[in-house]
Scaffold this motif. Structure first.
Motif, short mmCIF file in Angstrom:
data_model
loop_
_atom_site.label_atom_id
_atom_site.label_comp_id
_atom_site.label_asym_id
_atom_site.label_seq_id
_atom_site.Cartn_x
_atom_site.Cartn_y
_atom_site.Cartn_z
N UNK A 55 3.83 7.76 -0.83
CA UNK A 55 2.47 8.24 -0.57
C UNK A 55 1.75 8.58 -1.87
N UNK A 56 2.53 8.90 -2.92
CA UNK A 56 1.96 9.21 -4.23
C UNK A 56 1.55 7.96 -5.02
N UNK B 154 0.83 -1.21 0.00
CA UNK B 154 0.00 0.00 0.00
C UNK B 154 0.87 1.26 0.00
N UNK B 155 0.30 2.41 -0.36
CA UNK B 155 1.07 3.66 -0.29
C UNK B 155 1.58 3.89 1.13
N UNK B 156 2.85 4.31 1.21
CA UNK B 156 3.47 4.56 2.51
C UNK B 156 3.98 3.30 3.18
N UNK C 182 24.65 8.84 9.74
CA UNK C 182 24.70 10.12 9.01
C UNK C 182 24.17 10.00 7.60
N UNK C 183 24.24 8.84 6.99
CA UNK C 183 23.86 8.67 5.59
C UNK C 183 22.35 8.61 5.44
N UNK C 184 21.81 9.46 4.55
CA UNK C 184 20.36 9.50 4.31
C UNK C 184 20.09 9.68 2.83
N UNK C 185 18.96 9.11 2.39
CA UNK C 185 18.53 9.22 1.01
C UNK C 185 17.07 9.63 0.97
N UNK C 186 16.68 10.34 -0.07
CA UNK C 186 15.27 10.66 -0.29
C UNK C 186 14.57 9.37 -0.73
N UNK C 187 13.27 9.37 -0.68
CA UNK C 187 12.51 8.18 -1.06
C UNK C 187 12.66 7.83 -2.54
N UNK C 188 13.16 8.76 -3.34
CA UNK C 188 13.42 8.46 -4.75
C UNK C 188 14.85 7.93 -4.97
#
Length: 179
Positions: free
Chosen positions: A84-85, A48-50, A141-147
């Motif tokens: 979510x999209x 499902x979304x999310x 420290x390492x982070x990424x956007x959901x894309x």
């Protein structure tokens, strides 16, 4: 006597037919399941979304990132997430000792950084190490956007899995066309 011979012949014919049918089904069972037609896929209908899920990398080298062999598939894990999209995205993450880690370089073939809990956070709209392995606290420290794009300077983007959603399945596409 003729009736007795006819019954004996009919009985022999039924036994021969039963043996033939038994051999046919036995041969098919012994040869194992049929090879699936088409590229490998992962069922994502209930994603499902999310939400997100983990899946194993395909064992066919055609669907792995360039430079990886089929034996390298067990060193990778797939993160499939539906934003979510409603858009479904998939990324390769390194796996070591049964645990998913963070990418240690631009290539998914490079060893990963140990992390006890890698997961997306849809509220923060990021993918990150939520609980670092002992001695690897810098992994937080390492982070990424959901894309999959990097949110941390100097951190490479996540390696996207080539594929698309078709009828509730994530269907893999060859990583290198013509391979």
């Amino acid at each position: 006597m003729d009736e007795r011979r006819a019954l004996a012949w009919a009985l022999r014919a039924m036994v021969a037919l039963a043996a033939l049918v038994g051999l046919t089904f036995g041969w098919r069972y012994a040869s194992g399941p049929a090879e699936p037609d088409g590229p490998p896929s992962v069922r994502v209908l209930k994603l499902l979304p999310g939400t997100f899920m983990w899946a194993d990398a395909p064992a066919d080298a055609r669907y792995l990132p360039a430079g990886l062999a089929a034996a390298d598939a067990e060193r990778l894990k797939l993160l499939l997430l539906r934003g979510e999209d409603g858009v479904l995205r998939a990324f390769y993450l390194p796996r070591s000792g049964g645990q998913v880690g963070l990418p240690g370089g631009a290539s998914p073939a490079s060893p990963g950084l140990p992390c006890r809990d890698v997961a997306p956070d849809f509220g923060r709209a990021d993918i990150a190490c939520r609980q670092a392995a002992p001695g690897f606290e810098f992994a937080l420290r390492h982070r990424w956007a959901l894309d999959g794009s990097s949110l941390t300077p100097g951190t490479p983007a996540l390696a996207a899995v080539h594929g698309r959603e078709v009828d509730g399945d994530w269907v893999f596409e060859p990583a290198v066309p013509g391979r």
